[in-house]
Design a protein around this motif. Structure first.
Motif, mmCIF file in Angstrom:
data_model
loop_
_atom_site.group_PDB
_atom_site.id
_atom_site.type_symbol
_atom_site.label_atom_id
_atom_site.label_comp_id
_atom_site.label_asym_id
_atom_site.label_seq_id
_atom_site.Cartn_x
_atom_site.Cartn_y
_atom_site.Cartn_z
ATOM 1 N N ASN A 129 3.708 6.465 7.420
ATOM 2 C CA ASN A 129 3.764 5.097 6.915
ATOM 3 C C ASN A 129 2.341 4.566 6.756
ATOM 4 N N ALA A 130 2.219 3.364 6.230
ATOM 5 C CA ALA A 130 0.905 2.828 5.883
ATOM 6 C C ALA A 130 0.001 2.706 7.108
ATOM 7 N N CYS A 133 -7.151 0.563 3.256
ATOM 8 C CA CYS A 133 -5.895 0.250 2.572
ATOM 9 C C CYS A 133 -5.054 1.525 2.463
ATOM 10 N N PRO A 134 -3.740 1.379 2.339
ATOM 11 C CA PRO A 134 -2.861 2.562 2.323
ATOM 12 C C PRO A 134 -3.133 3.504 1.168
ATOM 13 N N ARG A 135 -3.500 2.977 0.012
ATOM 14 C CA ARG A 135 -3.723 3.839 -1.152
ATOM 15 C C ARG A 135 -4.969 4.701 -0.960
ATOM 16 N N LEU A 147 5.106 2.076 2.135
ATOM 17 C CA LEU A 147 4.484 0.758 2.204
ATOM 18 C C LEU A 147 5.459 -0.332 2.625
ATOM 19 N N ASP A 198 6.832 -3.002 0.139
ATOM 20 C CA ASP A 198 6.098 -2.803 -1.118
ATOM 21 C C ASP A 198 6.374 -1.453 -1.764
ATOM 22 N N TYR A 236 3.514 5.004 -2.187
ATOM 23 C CA TYR A 236 2.422 5.476 -3.042
ATOM 24 C C TYR A 236 2.197 6.946 -2.715
ATOM 25 N N GLU A 254 3.209 5.180 -7.926
ATOM 26 C CA GLU A 254 3.561 4.080 -7.031
ATOM 27 C C GLU A 254 4.857 3.453 -7.541
#
Length: 381
Positions: free
Chosen positions: A220-221, A232-234, A251, A254, A257, A268
């Motif tokens: 997970n993020a 950031c997760p990306r 996310l 959200d 990704y 995404e």
């Protein structure tokens, strides 16, 4: 965004007489199957719990009082959540696990083998070991769980020689290696891995030694950012591809990704807006959906969308394996969602790939409700 409204080396010798009817499955790999394929699509191993779920509580139990729940269900849990999610998506699933020789163990074995069609040949019943149990109480969109179990048998959680399979699903543990992962990879299995919270606080990717054998990693993020130090997760997903070919970061509300280092592709997909009743097992269902799409050679964005959809359907029901959707639920959702006049056309196109997959003959309304199994009662279709 689309919006919509969850030891003998053998098992029990005596089987429950009443069997549930399983509807005809969609086989997402039908076009790819050949006579030389491995016997199983996915192999996994771990601990099976008996889950007992109380629903309809108005609030958390209060100390010194008795609370009555309006509903209750029971089902196999633990690694059975993932196995059930995979099997309901039409993948030939093989599970290695220890089962207690109590009624709980017999019930879980029967529910998985006969109810879900999961291969339990690598599993075994362990004399004198009773089944681990989790009681889950759901109230006000929250849940509280109490678990009990003894130390697993020495052979747990994995056998020395996993069977040949197209893929395997593993849960990595910081600082530990599971020999079966390297063995499965050596036999040609594509390894999909997730990870739990690092209780040590180290968050060191070097501690996930089995990641070297994995094709895909699905944290997970928060986990992804802690392991990579990314802000950031990306960015974390991109950093993870230095260690594994395919990184998928969930996310939450959200969506998800993904980055594929081999092709340079990124994708995404936003989450589907649903009323979540119980998130138990949603992560397992997401991974199962992504594994199914990957083995079927779908585009990366389709795999993410499908994984998110199956997870969204699962959180609308209570329980872990109870809530894992099958193709009947997926098909019913797709037909129902297209009937809404106010849907975003672009969002609908994101799921258009389902048209050629879902069972055309299904005419039942959505959302569907599965029969809730209870120990001692027969299970209806």
């Amino acid at each position: 965004m689309i919006a919509s409204a969850a030891s003998t080396g053998k098992g029990p010798s005596s089987a429950v007489a009443r069997r549930p009817h399983r509807p005809a499955q969609v086989d997402p790999l039908a076009a790819l199957r050949t006579p030389t394929d491995p016997p199983w699509d996915v192999y996994l191993t771990g601990t099976v719990f008996l889950d007992i779920i109380f629903t309809g509580l108005d609030s958390a139990p209060v100390r010194g009082t008795e609370s009555w729940a309006r509903g209750m269900g029971s089902s196999p849990g633990g690694v059975a959540n993932m196995a059930t999610a995979l099997a309901r998506l039409g993948l030939k699933t093989s599970l290695a696990a220890a089962f207690g020789d109590d009624h709980y163990g017999e019930y879980c074995w029967d529910a998985l083998e006969q109810g879900e069609g999961i291969d339990l040949a690598p599993s075994r019943t362990v004399p004198g070991w009773h089944s681990p149990v989790t009681v889950s109480m759901a109230y006000e969109d929250e849940r509280t769980m109490v678990s009990h179990g003894h130390e697993p048998p020495p052979e747990e959680p994995a056998p020395d020689c996993p069977p040949r399979a197209r893929a395997a699903v593993a849960s990595l543990e910081p600082g530990k290696q599971a020999p079966w992962i390297a063995q499965a990879a050596a036999k040609g299995a594509r390894i999909f891995a997730d990870v739990g919270w690092d209780e040590t606080g180290a968050w060191d990717l070097a501690g996930l030694a089995d990641l070297a054998h994995c094709e895909a990693f699905l944290p997970n993020a928060e986990e992804a950012m802690r392991y990579t130090g990314a802000s950031c997760p990306r960015a974390a997903a991109h950093a993870l591809t230095e260690h594994v070919p395919l990184a998928v970061v969930t996310l939450g509300a959200d969506g998800a990704y993904a980055v594929d280092r081999r092709t340079g592709e990124t994708a995404e997909v936003p989450a589907i807006a649903v009323e979540a009743l119980d998130p138990t097992g949603a992560g397992d269902v997401f991974v199962a959906g992504f594994v199914a799409g990957t083995l079927a050679d779908w585009p990366l964005a389709d795999r993410l969308a499908f994984a998110g959809l199956t997870a969204a359907l699962s959180v609308q029901e209570f329980g872990g394996s109870l809530s894992a959707p099958g193709w009947a639920e997926i098909g019913a959702w797709w037909r129902e969602i297209q009937s809404y006049d106010d849907q975003d056309p672009a969002a609908l196109r994101r799921y258009a790939f389902l048209t050629d997959l879902v069972p055309a003959e299904q005419a039942r309304p959505w959302p569907l409700r599965r029969a809730v199994p209870t120990i001692g009662f027969g299970r209806s279709a």
